[in-house]
Enzyme design. Structure first.
Site, PDB file in Angstrom:
ATOM      1  N   GLY A  98       0.815  -1.214   0.000  1.00 53.60           N
ATOM      2  CA  GLY A  98       0.000   0.000   0.000  1.00 53.60           C
ATOM      3  C   GLY A  98       0.846   1.260   0.000  1.00 53.60           C
ATOM      4  O   GLY A  98       0.637   2.168  -0.798  1.00 53.60           O
ATOM      5  N   ALA A  99       1.815   1.307   0.904  1.00 52.38           N
ATOM      6  CA  ALA A  99       2.657   2.496   1.026  1.00 52.38           C
ATOM      7  C   ALA A  99       3.814   2.192   1.968  1.00 52.38           C
ATOM      8  O   ALA A  99       3.841   1.136   2.592  1.00 52.38           O
ATOM      9  CB  ALA A  99       1.839   3.663   1.582  1.00 52.38           C
ATOM     10  N   MET A 100       4.751   3.156   2.045  1.00 49.67           N
ATOM     11  CA  MET A 100       5.944   2.918   2.856  1.00 49.67           C
ATOM     12  C   MET A 100       6.361   4.183   3.591  1.00 49.67           C
ATOM     13  O   MET A 100       6.423   5.266   3.016  1.00 49.67           O
ATOM     14  CB  MET A 100       7.071   2.411   1.923  1.00 49.67           C
ATOM     15  CG  MET A 100       8.370   2.145   2.623  1.00 49.67           C
ATOM     16  SD  MET A 100       8.196   0.836   3.867  1.00 49.67           S
ATOM     17  CE  MET A 100       9.427   1.364   5.033  1.00 49.67           C
ATOM     18  N   GLU A 101       6.684   3.994   4.869  1.00 50.68           N
ATOM     19  CA  GLU A 101       6.880   5.111   5.798  1.00 50.68           C
ATOM     20  C   GLU A 101       8.298   5.687   5.830  1.00 50.68           C
ATOM     21  O   GLU A 101       8.712   6.233   6.860  1.00 50.68           O
ATOM     22  CB  GLU A 101       6.515   4.634   7.207  1.00 50.68           C
ATOM     23  CG  GLU A 101       7.490   3.611   7.845  1.00 50.68           C
ATOM     24  CD  GLU A 101       7.074   2.157   7.709  1.00 50.68           C
ATOM     25  OE1 GLU A 101       6.299   1.835   6.791  1.00 50.68           O
ATOM     26  OE2 GLU A 101       7.536   1.330   8.517  1.00 50.68           O
ATOM     27  N   HIS A 158      -1.684   5.993   8.622  1.00 51.14           N
ATOM     28  CA  HIS A 158      -0.834   4.870   9.049  1.00 51.14           C
ATOM     29  C   HIS A 158       0.648   5.191   8.822  1.00 51.14           C
ATOM     30  O   HIS A 158       1.473   5.057   9.735  1.00 51.14           O
ATOM     31  CB  HIS A 158      -1.244   3.611   8.276  1.00 51.14           C
ATOM     32  CG  HIS A 158      -0.428   2.398   8.576  1.00 51.14           C
ATOM     33  ND1 HIS A 158      -0.833   1.424   9.462  1.00 51.14           N
ATOM     34  CD2 HIS A 158       0.788   1.997   8.131  1.00 51.14           C
ATOM     35  CE1 HIS A 158       0.083   0.488   9.540  1.00 51.14           C
ATOM     36  NE2 HIS A 158       1.091   0.806   8.739  1.00 51.14           N
ATOM     37  N   GLU A 159       0.952   5.624   7.608  1.00 52.12           N
ATOM     38  CA  GLU A 159       2.366   5.901   7.303  1.00 52.12           C
ATOM     39  C   GLU A 159       2.866   7.080   8.133  1.00 52.12           C
ATOM     40  O   GLU A 159       3.995   7.068   8.622  1.00 52.12           O
ATOM     41  CB  GLU A 159       2.573   6.183   5.809  1.00 52.12           C
ATOM     42  CG  GLU A 159       2.044   5.117   4.869  1.00 52.12           C
ATOM     43  CD  GLU A 159       2.475   3.699   5.204  1.00 52.12           C
ATOM     44  OE1 GLU A 159       3.584   3.526   5.739  1.00 52.12           O
ATOM     45  OE2 GLU A 159       1.698   2.759   4.944  1.00 52.12           O
ATOM     46  N   HIS A 198       3.705   6.077  11.647  1.00 55.05           N
ATOM     47  CA  HIS A 198       4.967   5.328  11.757  1.00 55.05           C
ATOM     48  C   HIS A 198       6.137   6.247  12.126  1.00 55.05           C
ATOM     49  O   HIS A 198       7.164   5.761  12.587  1.00 55.05           O
ATOM     50  CB  HIS A 198       5.296   4.646  10.432  1.00 55.05           C
ATOM     51  CG  HIS A 198       4.791   3.231  10.303  1.00 55.05           C
ATOM     52  ND1 HIS A 198       4.890   2.298  11.304  1.00 55.05           N
ATOM     53  CD2 HIS A 198       4.208   2.586   9.254  1.00 55.05           C
ATOM     54  CE1 HIS A 198       4.394   1.145  10.884  1.00 55.05           C
ATOM     55  NE2 HIS A 198       3.962   1.289   9.657  1.00 55.05           N
TER      56      HIS A 198
HETATM   57  N1  0A1 Z   1       5.852  -0.762   6.336  1.00 53.16           N
HETATM   58  C1  0A1 Z   1       4.848  -0.648   5.307  1.00 53.16           C
HETATM   59  C2  0A1 Z   1       4.595  -1.914   4.601  1.00 53.16           C
HETATM   60  C3  0A1 Z   1       5.502  -2.298   3.513  1.00 53.16           C
HETATM   61  C4  0A1 Z   1       6.234  -3.452   3.638  1.00 53.16           C
HETATM   62  C5  0A1 Z   1       7.025  -3.929   2.606  1.00 53.16           C
HETATM   63  C6  0A1 Z   1       7.024  -3.187   1.442  1.00 53.16           C
HETATM   64  O1  0A1 Z   1       7.736  -3.614   0.354  1.00 53.16           O
HETATM   65  C7  0A1 Z   1       7.935  -4.886   0.131  1.00 53.16           C
HETATM   66  C8  0A1 Z   1       6.319  -2.039   1.306  1.00 53.16           C
HETATM   67  C9  0A1 Z   1       5.571  -1.581   2.350  1.00 53.16           C
HETATM   68  C10 0A1 Z   1       3.541  -0.322   5.988  1.00 53.16           C
HETATM   69  O2  0A1 Z   1       3.223  -0.913   6.999  1.00 53.16           O
HETATM   70  O3  0A1 Z   1       2.820   0.508   5.494  1.00 53.16           O
HETATM   71 ZN    ZN Z   2       2.851  -0.122   8.636  1.00 51.47          ZN
END
Ligand code: 0A1
Ligand code: ZN
Length: 881
Positions: free
Chosen positions: A269-272, A305-306, A309
C-alpha cells in the site's frame, strides 16, 4: 523445487551486530541500465559486543544483485584477498576498530521487476527498502538494529528535475555537463529499510502544518502531472492525522518537511520512509469522479498509518524482523482509532472484524499459521501478514481494553520516551505498559508467542431464588503447525446483560452496565448478583478479543439483541449470526438434496432493521450485507464451494423479493443528488442507498434495472457509478452489460485507478469473470503483468473474490492460478507468494476440490527453481517443511 538458499532464520539465534555505522554517505549517479552507487560508511566496533584484546571479527555486508566495483578502507583500495563475495553479501576482514569504508557498486534499475531496491515506475526512479531491499542498492549491514545518519547525493540528467531523499535538502547545483546534483541530509539516525530516493519529472501540491509547539512543517505531495488534481484528499487526511497524533498521543512531527510521492508500480500500500513516504498511487490519489468512498476511506487510513509510523516505527524501530508487529500492530491500532474518530466508530470496527474473521482466522488455521511475533521465517516478506498487522493490532487493543485509556497513554508515553532513537522488541513495549502502570501482563504475553484463534464456549445459569446469574467460559486454542500444546490466554471479554425489556442491567454494586471480564483460566465462572429475572447476555462487545465465541443464542434472542443491544457492534454481530445460522441451515438442505426453504427469520430480522430509521444508515448497510462466500467457507471444514454459492444466491434473492418495497422506499429517500463530499454521513447514506439498489436489481424487476441505468448514466460520483455498473453487470441482460462496460472503459481509459476498478469489477463477477474473460483481460492493452495493481485487480480478483468461477468443477480455475504464479515468480517473487494464498487452503475443502488444488500446488513446486518467497509458502502448504 528444493532451493538451496532457502534457509530458516530463528528468533532464538538473534545476535547484536558486530559493527555499527555512525554515518552513511551515499552518492547515486542515475542511469536506467548502469546506476553507480558510492557508499561511504563510518564504521566502528559495537562496544556492546566487543571484548578486550580480541581479534576483530569480519564485517558482514548484505548484498544482492549487485555488481561490485571497488572497496576501500580509510582511503586505500582493499586488495582482493581482504574481502570475499559470497551468496547474499560480502565479508571483509578488519584490522582496526573504527574506519571509513567506501564501496562502489553498479545496479540496473530498469531490469528490476521485483520492485525492491531501486527501480523504475513509468520512467520515475523510486526505492522500496523494507524489509531487505537496501541490499539491492549497495553492500550494507541491512538489519534494523544498525541505525545511521544518512546523507544522500543524487546526480541525474535535467530530464529528472525532481530529486528527493530523506530529511532536509542541503545542497542543489548543476554540474558542468548540465546534470542536476542534489544533496539531502537526514539528522535522525535510521535503519537502512527507511532509506528512500525518488527522481522524476514530477509536479507537486504544497501545504503546511503548524505543530503544537508552533513550528511550520512544509507538506508536499508529488505525482505525475496528469494526477495533480487528485491530491487534495490525501493532503487533508495528512493534516488531520498530524493533529490527531498530537492530541491523542502527544506526538509532534520532527523534520521541517514531510513529502509523499505516488508511484504506479508498488508491491504494497505504502511505505513510511523517513520524511519521504512512497505510496502506491491507488492508496493516495482520489477525486470524487474517479474514486469510490471505499477508496477515499482507505486513503485517509493509509496516509495516517504511514504518518503515525514516524513515531511508532521510525523514532522507535524494531530490533529485528521478528518484532515487526511492534511497529505494525501498534500503528494499525493507531490508524484504526484515528479512522474511528474521523468516521463511524462502529462501522470501522465492523469492517476490521470482517477482515479478521474472513482472512486472519483463515491464516491462523492454515499452513502458514504463525504467532504475532513469529519465531522463525525463511523469507521475511512472507510475514507482512494479517496476523502481524491485524491480529497484532488486536493485541495492542486488548492492552488498551485491559488497562483503560489513561493508563494506556501513560504506557505509550513511557515507551516513546524510554526508547526514542532505539531499535527494540515487543517485550519492551509490554514492559513499558507494565512499568507505567504497575500492571501485570505476564500471562498476556502469550498472545505474542502463541499462534491460532482461541475458541470460547460460553454457557450460563440463572437462579431466580438467589437472583444470581453466572457465565461460565471455557477457552481452548487449536493446535497449529509446530505448536501442539496451547496454554490459556489472558482474554478481555467485554459484556453487558439485558433484561426482558431490552434495558441494560447493573452488573454490580457500582451500578455499571458494562464490564470487562478477565478470562485467564481454561475454564472460569463469573457470577452476578441482584439480577431479578433471567437476563440475555451481550458477549464480547466491540469484539474485545480476536476469538471465536460460541453461545447457543436462539433466533429470537438474536433478533432481540439486534433491536436492543446498546453496543452497536453487537447489534450487527447478532444480525450476522442470524444470517450465518440461516445460511448454514440452507447448506444442510442443499447438501441433503432437499428443497431450499425461504429464510423467513432472516427476512423478518432484515425488515426490522430497514424499518428502523433511527439507526446509522452505514450500520444498516452493514447489517443487511450477507456474509461473503469466503466468510461462510471459514465456518467449517469440508467446504463445498457449490453449496455455499447456491445458498447465498438463494437467500439474497429471497430477501430481495420479500423486501422489495422497503428497499425501494429507502433507495428513493436516500437518492438525494447532493454534491459529493467524503464526509462520514454522506458515505453512510450512499452505502445504504447502493445496498438497496443491489437488492432491487437482484429482485429481477425491470424498473430496478432502469434505476441502476439512470444512476450509472448520471455519473455523479464514482461510488454511485461503480455500484450501478456492478448491479447492471450482475443482474442485467448480458449484451447490455457488455455495452455498459465498454461505455465505462471508453470514458475512463486514461485513468489508471479507474481502469483498475474496471478490471476488478469483471474479474470478481461470477457472470463476467468466467475464466475466459479473465484470460482476455490479461491481453488487454491496459494490463501490465509487471504492475502489481493490475495483477491484483485481474488475477487476485478472480482467485480471491470470484468464488464461483475459481472453484469451477473442472479445476481450470486452480490451474490458471498455478500458471500465473509460476510466471510471476520470475518477475516479482513477493507478488507470486501472495497470489498463491488461495491454493494453500486446500486441506479445508471436500475431497473433490482439495485433490485438484493440491495437484496445482504440486505443479508449482515441480516447475523448477522457485524464489525463496514462493518456496516457503508452497513447501509449507504441501507439508514438506
Ligand atoms: N511498512 C509498510 C509496509 C511495507 C512493507 C514492505 C514493502 O515492500 C515490500 C512495502 C511496504 C507499511 O506498513 O505501510
Ligand atoms: Zn505499517
Amino acid at each position: 523445487m528444493k532451493d538451496s538458499q532457502a534457509r530458516t532464520i530463528y528468533l532464538k539465534d538473534y545476535q547484536a551486530p558486530d559493527y555499527l555505522v555512525d554515518r552513511t554517505d551515499l552518492t547515486f549517479d542515475l542511469d536506467p541500465h548502469a546506476t553507480l552507487v558510492t557508499s561511504r560508511l563510518k564504521v566502528r566496533r559495537n562496544p556492546a559486543v566487543a571484548r578486550a584484546e580480541e581479534t576483530l571479527p569480519p564485517l558482514w555486508l548484505d548484498g544482492s544483485d549487485l555488481e561490485l566495483l571497488s572497496v576501500s578502507v580509510d582511503g586505500e583500495l582493499l586488495p582482493a584477498q581482504r574481502y570475499q563475495e559470497k551468496p547474499g553479501g560480502l565479508a571483509l576482514s578488519v584490522d582496526r576498530a573504527a574506519f571509513e569504508l567506501e564501496v562502489q557498486t553498479r545496479i540496473a534499475p530498469e531490469a528490476n521487476t521485483s520492485l525492491e531496491g531501486l527501480y523504475l515506475s513509468n520512467g520515475m526512479y523510486c526505492t522500496q527498502c523494507e524489509a531487505e531491499g537496501f541490499r539491492k542498492i549497495t553492500f550494507y549491514p541491512d538489519r534494523p538494529d544498525v541505525m545511521s545518519i544518512f546523507t544522500t547525493t543524487i546526480v541525474a540528467p535535467a530530464t529528472y528535475p525532481v530529486l528527493l531523499s530523506n530529511g532536509n535538502r542541503i545542497d542543489s547545483t548543476t554540474t558542468e555537463d548540465g546534470r542536476l546534483r542534489v544533496t539531502w541530509e537526514d539528522p535522525f539516525a535510521k535503519p537502512s529499510y527507511l532509506f528512500a530516493l525518488v527522481a522524476g519529472d514530477l509536479q507537486h501540491v504544497e501545504d503546511h502544518f503548524t505543530t503544537c509547539s508552533g513550528r511550520t512543517v512544509k507538506l508536499q505531495l508529488f505525482t505525475e502531472a496528469r494526477n495533480i488534481g487528485k491530491c487534495a484528499h490525501a493532503m487533508a487526511s495528512l493534516k488531520h492525522a498530524m493533529r490527531w497524533d498530537e492530541e491523542v498521543y502527544g506526538r509532534e512531527y520532527d523534520l521541517d518537511i514531510f513529502m509523499i510521492v505516488a508511484v504506479d508500480h508498488f508491491n504494497m500500500g505504502a511505505m513510511e520512509n523517513k520524511g519521504l513516504n512512497i505510496f502506491n498511487s491507488a492508496c493516495v490519489l482520489a477525486s470524487p469522479e474517479t474514486a469510490t468512498d471505499a477508496a477515499f476511506q482507505r486513503i485517509e487510513a493509509i496516509v495516517a498509518h504511514e504518518y503515525f509510523h514516524n513515531w511508532s516505527g521510525n523514532r522507535v524501530t524494531c530490533r529485528d524482523w521478528f518484532q515487526l508487529s511492534l511497529k505494525e500492530g501498534f500503528t494499525v491500532f493507531r490508524d484504526a482509532e484515528f479512522s474511528a474518530d474521523m468516521n463511524s466508530r462502529a462501522v470501522k470496527r465492523i469492517e476490521d472484524v470482517i477482515l479478521l474473521r474472513t482472512s486472519q482466522f483463515a491464516e491462523d488455521a492454515g499452513p502458514m499459521s504463525h504467532p504475532v511475533r513469529p519465531d522463525s521465517y525463511m523469507e521475511i516478506s512472507n510475514f507482512y501478514t494479517l496476523t502481524v498487522y491485524e491480529k497484532g493490532a488486536e493485541v495492542v487493543r486488548m492492552i488498551h481494553t485491559l488497562l483503560g485509556e489513561e493508563a494506556f497513554r501513560r504506557g505509550s508515553d513511557l515507551y516513546f520516551e524510554r526508547h526514542d532513537g532505539c531499535a527494540v522488541t515487543c517485550e519492551d513495549f509490554v514492559v513499558a505498559m507494565e512499568d507505567a502502570n504497575s500492571a501485570d501482563l505476564k500471562q498476556f504475553r502469550r498472545w505474542y508467542s502463541q499462534a491460532g484463534t482461541p475458541v470460547l464456549e460460553v454457557t450460563d445459569a440463572y437462579s431466580e431464588a438467589n437472583g444470581e446469574y453466572s457465565l461460565t467460559i471455557r477457552q481452548h486454542t487449536p493446535a497449529t503447525p509446530g505448536q501442539n500444546d496451547k496454554l490459556p490466554l489472558h482474554i478481555p471479554v467485554k459484556i453487558g446483560l439485558l433484561d426482558e425489556s431490552g434495558s441494560p442491567l447493573p452488573l454490580d454494586a457500582s451500578g455499571r452496565e458494562e464490564m470487562v471480564l478477565h478470562l485467564t483460566e481454561a475454564e472460569q465462572t463469573f457470577t452476578f448478583n441482584g439480577i431479578a429475572s433471567r437476563p440475555l447476555p451481550s458477549l464480547l462487545r466491540g469484539f474485545s478479543a480476536p476469538v471465536k465465541l460460541r453461545y447457543g443464542y436462539s433466533s429470537a434472542q438474536l433478533q432481540f439483541l439486534m433491536r436492543h443491544d446498546s453496543d452497536p457492534f453487537n447489534r450487527w454481530d447478532a444480525c450476522q449470526r442470524l444470517a450465518l445460522d440461516s445460511l448454514c441451515k440452507l447448506q444442510q438442505q442443499y447438501r441433503a438434496g432437499a428443497a431450499l426453504e425461504s429464510p423467513d427469520t432472516l427476512i423478518e430480522g432484515f425488515a426490522a432493521v430497514l424499518d428502523d430509521v433511527t439507526l446509522d444508515p452505514a450500520l444498516v448497510a452493514k447489517m443487511l450485507s450477507l456474509p461473503s462466500a469466503q466468510e461462510l467457507a471459514e465456518q467449517e471444514g469440508d467446504i463445498d464451494a457449490a453449496a455455499i454459492i447456491a445458498v447465498r444466491v438463494f437467500a439474497r434473492d429471497a430477501i430481495a423479493k420479500a423486501l422489495e418495497a422497503r428497499f425501494l422506499a429507502r433507495y428513493r429517500a436516500l437518492d438525494r443528488r447532493k454534491p459529493y463530499t467524503p464526509a462520514a454521513e454522506d458515505i453512510a447514506e450512499r452505502s445504504l442507498k447502493n445496498t438497496c439498489l443491489t437488492y432491487l436489481c437482484a429482485a429481477g424487476n425491470a424498473d430496478s434495472l432502469t434505476l441502476a441505468k439512470t444512476q450509472f448514466e448520471r455519473g455523479e460520483n464514482m461510488t454511485d457509478t461503480a455500484a450501478a455498473l456492478a448491479a447492471l453487470v450482475e443482474f442485467g441482460p448480458e449484451e447490455q452489460s457488455e455495452n455498459f462496460l465498454e461505455t465505462f472503459y471508453q470514458q475512463w481509459q486514461q485513468d489508471t485507478q479507474v481502469v483498475e476498478t474496471w478490471f476488478g469489477l469483471q474479474s470478481g463477477s461470477a457472470k463476467f469473470g468466467a475464466l475466459e474473460r479473465v484470460q482476455k483481460l490479461m491481453s488487454h492493452p491496459a494490463f501490465d503483468v509487471k504492475n502489481p495493481n493490475k495483477v491484483r485487480a485481474v488475477v487476485a480478483g478472480f482467485a480471491m473474490r470470484n468464488f464461483t468461477q475459481f472453484h469451477r468443477e473442472d479445476g481450470s480455475g486452480y490451474n490458471f492460478l498455478a500458471d500465473q504464479v509460476i510466471a510471476l515468480d520470475k518477475l516479482n517473487p513477493q507478488i507470486a507468494a501472495r497470489l498463491v494464498t488461495p491454493l494453500t487452503r486446500w486441506r479445508k475443502y471436500r475431497a473433490e476440490e482439495s485433490g485438484q488444488i493440491r495437484v496445482a500446488l504440486q505443479r508449482i513446486s515441480d516447475s523448477g527453481k522457485l524464489s525463496s518467497d514462493l518456496y516457503e509458502v508452497v513447501s509449507k502448504s504441501l507439508g514438506q517443511d
